[in-house]
Enzyme design. Sequence first.
Site, PDB file in Angstrom:
ATOM      1  N   ARG A  97       9.473 123.144 -34.901  1.00 35.98           N
ATOM      2  CA  ARG A  97      10.303 123.836 -34.220  1.00 35.98           C
ATOM      3  C   ARG A  97      12.037 123.898 -34.552  1.00 35.98           C
ATOM      4  O   ARG A  97      12.697 124.929 -34.940  1.00 35.98           O
ATOM      5  CB  ARG A  97      10.554 123.787 -32.457  1.00 35.98           C
ATOM      6  N   THR A  98      12.467 122.766 -34.371  1.00 39.18           N
ATOM      7  CA  THR A  98      13.983 122.404 -34.716  1.00 39.18           C
ATOM      8  C   THR A  98      14.278 123.280 -36.096  1.00 39.18           C
ATOM      9  O   THR A  98      15.476 123.790 -36.058  1.00 39.18           O
ATOM     10  CB  THR A  98      14.376 121.120 -34.416  1.00 39.18           C
ATOM     11  N   LYS A 153      14.910 107.144 -54.014  1.00 40.16           N
ATOM     12  CA  LYS A 153      15.125 106.199 -55.264  1.00 40.16           C
ATOM     13  C   LYS A 153      16.223 105.413 -54.920  1.00 40.16           C
ATOM     14  O   LYS A 153      16.921 104.510 -55.593  1.00 40.16           O
ATOM     15  CB  LYS A 153      15.635 107.085 -56.133  1.00 40.16           C
ATOM     16  N   ARG A 157      18.454 115.840 -38.705  1.00 41.49           N
ATOM     17  CA  ARG A 157      17.266 115.028 -38.081  1.00 41.49           C
ATOM     18  C   ARG A 157      17.225 113.590 -38.643  1.00 41.49           C
ATOM     19  O   ARG A 157      17.117 113.720 -39.913  1.00 41.49           O
ATOM     20  CB  ARG A 157      16.039 115.916 -37.918  1.00 41.49           C
ATOM     21  N   HIS A 197      18.774 114.784 -28.476  1.00 35.87           N
ATOM     22  CA  HIS A 197      18.378 115.892 -29.286  1.00 35.87           C
ATOM     23  C   HIS A 197      19.341 117.048 -28.336  1.00 35.87           C
ATOM     24  O   HIS A 197      18.661 117.857 -27.708  1.00 35.87           O
ATOM     25  CB  HIS A 197      16.832 116.096 -29.023  1.00 35.87           C
TER      26      HIS A 197
END
Length: 309
Positions: free
Chosen positions: A59-60, A87, A109, A137
Amino acid sequence: MEHLSVDHLVGVRDLVRQDIELIFQTADSFKEVINRPIKKVPSLRDMTIANLFFENSTRTRLSFELAEKRLSADVVNFSASSSSVKKGETLIDTVNNILSMKVDMVVMRHPNPGTAKFLSERTKTCVINAGDGTHEHPTQGLLDAFSIREKLGSVEGKKVVIIGDILHSRVALSNIYTLQKLGAEIMVCGPTTLIPKYIDTLGIKVEHNLRRALEWCDVANMLRIQLERQDIQYFPSLREYSMQYGLNKEILDSLSKEIVVMHPGPINRGVEITSDVADSKQSIILQQVENGVAVRMAVIYLLAAKIGR
Ligand code: CP
């Protein structure tokens, strides 16, 4: 034009009530835009935004990308699983390399709490937190409150219970900050093991009995059990959790009033909520998702104004 009091959106904790009201008024206009046949405005056509997702999202991530495209920004997407982070590159080096490509804003995120703030203090870009571990959030908290305002006319004075895994939830904390600043009454409900000890410092009600919580509230926001963040067992079994704290049609229909049912997604059908409740007319789960695009357009647009766009 009115301006936000912040230069980044790290958490709702940093916002004042006027910021939230400005975001909602701006989102009202954008909601009208995204329901037109041509769902786009040219506002940010000179901007480039990078979506950096170091953790899974449906969703986000899509909602931010759509919001950016509806504002006519150029968009680049970054996924940790296919990047040079694997890496050994540091977060700061990764972001500074992306910024060298003339990126104006970063949506991030990350599984670690505090990462958005860390980035906002150490790089020269505007940062929007799309969820940092168990911390905040903010756009979810804002879109949830916006959806309550849309459904019930206002947030002020409404009784909202957040049910489930409060301990591991960034959605819970951002909801609590948003609703508190808008004058709602707030309760959390769940087993003792999933209610954080710091809850007493937030000045909200705590209830361990689901029926009592549902009888009290106007709105129930059901949270997912975040098994991916649980390294020990917090309750005997999912079945037992569901029997004690799962919302089903039988309990919903037995209440003395009709309440609004919310869920930030992703849903675990049959655990915290049954399908007949999730898909019922009392549920505004898909309206929350629709509103997410408008609210994120508003946040991006208002933060872009702060950097002179
Ligand atoms: N509500 C929410 O954050 O969903 P995603 O994890 O799919 O982005």
